[in-house]
Design a protein around this motif. Structure first.
Motif, PDB file in Angstrom:
ATOM      1  N   GLY A  53       0.935  -1.097   0.033  1.00 19.42           N
ATOM      2  CA  GLY A  53       0.042  -0.123  -0.140  1.00 19.42           C
ATOM      3  C   GLY A  53       0.880   1.350   0.025  1.00 19.42           C
ATOM      4  O   GLY A  53       0.274   1.999  -0.494  1.00 19.42           O
ATOM      5  N   TYR A  56       1.784   2.955  -3.060  1.00 15.22           N
ATOM      6  CA  TYR A  56       0.516   4.022  -3.721  1.00 15.22           C
ATOM      7  C   TYR A  56       1.031   5.443  -3.594  1.00 15.22           C
ATOM      8  O   TYR A  56       0.537   6.158  -4.340  1.00 15.22           O
ATOM      9  CB  TYR A  56      -0.695   3.714  -3.048  1.00 15.22           C
ATOM     10  N   ILE A 115      -6.029   7.618  -2.012  1.00 18.70           N
ATOM     11  CA  ILE A 115      -5.090   6.730  -1.519  1.00 18.70           C
ATOM     12  C   ILE A 115      -4.833   6.614  -0.188  1.00 18.70           C
ATOM     13  O   ILE A 115      -5.058   5.233   0.464  1.00 18.70           O
ATOM     14  CB  ILE A 115      -3.717   7.054  -2.245  1.00 18.70           C
ATOM     15  N   THR A 118      -8.113   4.361   0.536  1.00 19.83           N
ATOM     16  CA  THR A 118      -7.908   2.769   0.168  1.00 19.83           C
ATOM     17  C   THR A 118      -7.116   2.187   1.486  1.00 19.83           C
ATOM     18  O   THR A 118      -7.535   1.103   1.743  1.00 19.83           O
ATOM     19  CB  THR A 118      -7.206   2.444  -1.017  1.00 19.83           C
ATOM     20  N   GLU A 148      -9.860   1.936  -5.918  1.00 20.53           N
ATOM     21  CA  GLU A 148      -8.493   1.766  -6.832  1.00 20.53           C
ATOM     22  C   GLU A 148      -8.741   1.586  -8.291  1.00 20.53           C
ATOM     23  O   GLU A 148      -7.991   2.065  -9.033  1.00 20.53           O
ATOM     24  CB  GLU A 148      -8.080   0.389  -6.129  1.00 20.53           C
ATOM     25  N   GLU A 152      -6.941   3.550 -11.058  1.00 21.97           N
ATOM     26  CA  GLU A 152      -6.086   3.214 -12.366  1.00 21.97           C
ATOM     27  C   GLU A 152      -6.743   3.700 -13.561  1.00 21.97           C
ATOM     28  O   GLU A 152      -5.920   4.066 -14.554  1.00 21.97           O
ATOM     29  CB  GLU A 152      -6.116   1.735 -12.149  1.00 21.97           C
ATOM     30  N   PHE A 166       1.589   0.229 -10.358  1.00 23.46           N
ATOM     31  CA  PHE A 166       0.219   0.414  -9.555  1.00 23.46           C
ATOM     32  C   PHE A 166      -0.624  -1.064  -9.699  1.00 23.46           C
ATOM     33  O   PHE A 166      -0.863  -1.577  -8.303  1.00 23.46           O
ATOM     34  CB  PHE A 166      -0.647   1.456  -9.988  1.00 23.46           C
ATOM     35  N   ARG A 170      -1.404  -3.601  -6.368  1.00 20.00           N
ATOM     36  CA  ARG A 170      -2.788  -4.111  -6.313  1.00 20.00           C
ATOM     37  C   ARG A 170      -3.031  -5.439  -6.093  1.00 20.00           C
ATOM     38  O   ARG A 170      -3.649  -6.254  -5.310  1.00 20.00           O
ATOM     39  CB  ARG A 170      -3.678  -3.533  -7.328  1.00 20.00           C
TER      40      ARG A 170
END
Length: 276
Positions: A53, A56, A115, A118, A148, A152, A166, A170
Motif C-alpha cells: 500500500g 501507492y 489513496i 484505500t 482503486e 487506475e 500500480f 494491487r
C-alpha cells in the motif's frame, strides 16, 4: 491401482496430502513474496499489504479523479446486495455498510485523498474479518477495490507509465487476502481446497492458480489434514497381531510392506511415471 490398494488408499491419500501440503505452502508464500522458511501468519500478510500500500504514495499527484459510471455501479452493487438481503430479512440490516457506501458517493476526489482512503478501508476490512464480520469486511474490501479501479482509470489517462507498477501493488494486496482466507493460522498451512472456490470465479493467477488447479484435479491428495498421518494405523497392528497369533508369521511383514509400498508409490520416479 493394485499397489495403492495394497498400501491402503485412504492412508496413501493422506500421506500424499501431507507431501503436497509442503508444496502448497511454499507456492503460497512465493505468491505473496515470502521465502519458504518464513512463517505464514495473518500479521505477516497484513504487513505485506501495508508495504504494498505504501507503493501507492508515489501516485498521489495524479490529480482529481472523476467518479465515473463504473465507480458508481460498483458502489450500487454493494448497496443492492445489502438491500436484497434486508428486504425479506430486516434483521440483516447493516448501517455500517450503508454508511460507508454513502460516504464514498462523491462526484470527484483528489487522488492523494483516495489513496489514504484505500488504506483506511483495508484496515477496516482487516479488523472486520478478524472480528468474524465477513459481510462488513467484504464490503470494505469491495469499496476499496472500486476506488482503486477509479484511480487506475485516471492514471491510464494522465500517467500511463505508472499503471503497471500500480497494478502490481494491487495484485499483491489481493493475493494476500486470498491466501489469508485459505490460511489455518493454527498450523500455518494454506488449504488448497479453499482456493478452488476462487479458481472457479476466475480470480486466481500464477502460483495460487497452480495450487487450486492441482486441488481441483486431485482432491483426495490435497486434503487439509489436522495432523500428520502415521505410517501404521491401529488396524495394521491388529491385523498383524491376529495373523501372527494364528500361526502366520508372514502377516507381520505387512507392518513393513505397506508403508514401503506407500513410499515407493509417492516417490519421484513413480509419480513421474504416473503423470505420463
Amino acid at each position: 491401482e493394485a499397489l495403492s490398494g495394497l498400501s491402503g488408499k485412504i492412508k496413501t491419500a493422506q500421506v500424499a496430502s501431507a507431501k503436497n501440503q509442503q508444496v502448497t505452502d511454499t507456492l503460497a508464500k512465493k505468491a505473496v513474496g515470502m521465502t519458504p522458511d518464513q512463517q505464514l501468519t495473518r500479521d505477516v500478510l497484513t504487513n505485506i499489504r501495508q508495504q504494498a500500500g505504501s507503493a501507492y504514495d508515489q501516485f498521489r499527484n495524479v490529480g482529481t479523479v472523476a467518479a465515473d459510471k463504473s465507480y458508481m455501479q460498483a458502489l450500487d452493487s454493494v448497496e443492492q446486495t445489502l438491500k436484497g438481503a434486508t428486504r425479506s430479512f430486516p434483521g440483516l440490516k447493516s448501517d455500517k455498510v450503508a454508511d460507508i457506501v454513502q460516504t464514498m458517493r462523491q462526484p470527484s476526489f483528489d487522488a492523494g485523498d483516495a489513496i489514504d482512503a484505500t488504506k483506511v478501508l483495508r484496515d477496516l476490512a482487516d479488523t472486520a474479518y478478524a472480528q468474524g464480520d465477513k459481510q462488513l469486511g467484504k464490503a470494505y474490501k469491495t469499496v476499496s477495490g472500486a476506488l482503486e479501479d477509479a484511480l487506475e482509470r485516471q492514471m491510464q489517462q494522465t500517467a500511463p507509465d505508472a499503471v503497471k507498477e500500480f497494478r502490481q501493488a494491487r495484485q499483491l494486496i489481493a493475493k494476500t487476502y486470498t491466501v489469508e482466507k485459505a490460511l489455518n493460522e493454527g498450523t500455518g498451512s494454506v488449504s488448497a481446497q479453499a482456493l478452488v472456490r476462487d479458481l472457479k470465479r476466475g480470480k486466481l493467477s500464477g502460483d495460487l492458480k497452480t495450487i487450486a488447479q492441482t486441488a481441483e484435479a486431485f482432491p483426495k491428495a490435497t486434503q487439509a489434514l489436522k495432523e500428520s498421518p502415521k505410517d501404521l494405523s491401529p488396524l495394521d497392528w491388529a491385523t498383524a497381531g491376529l495373523g501372527v497369533g494364528n500361526g502366520n508369521p508372514l502377516a507381520a511383514l505387512g507392518l513393513i510392506g505397506r508403508p514401503g509400498v506407500r513410499r515407493a508409490l509417492l516417490s519421484g520416479p513413480a509419480q513421474d511415471r504416473a503423470s505420463r
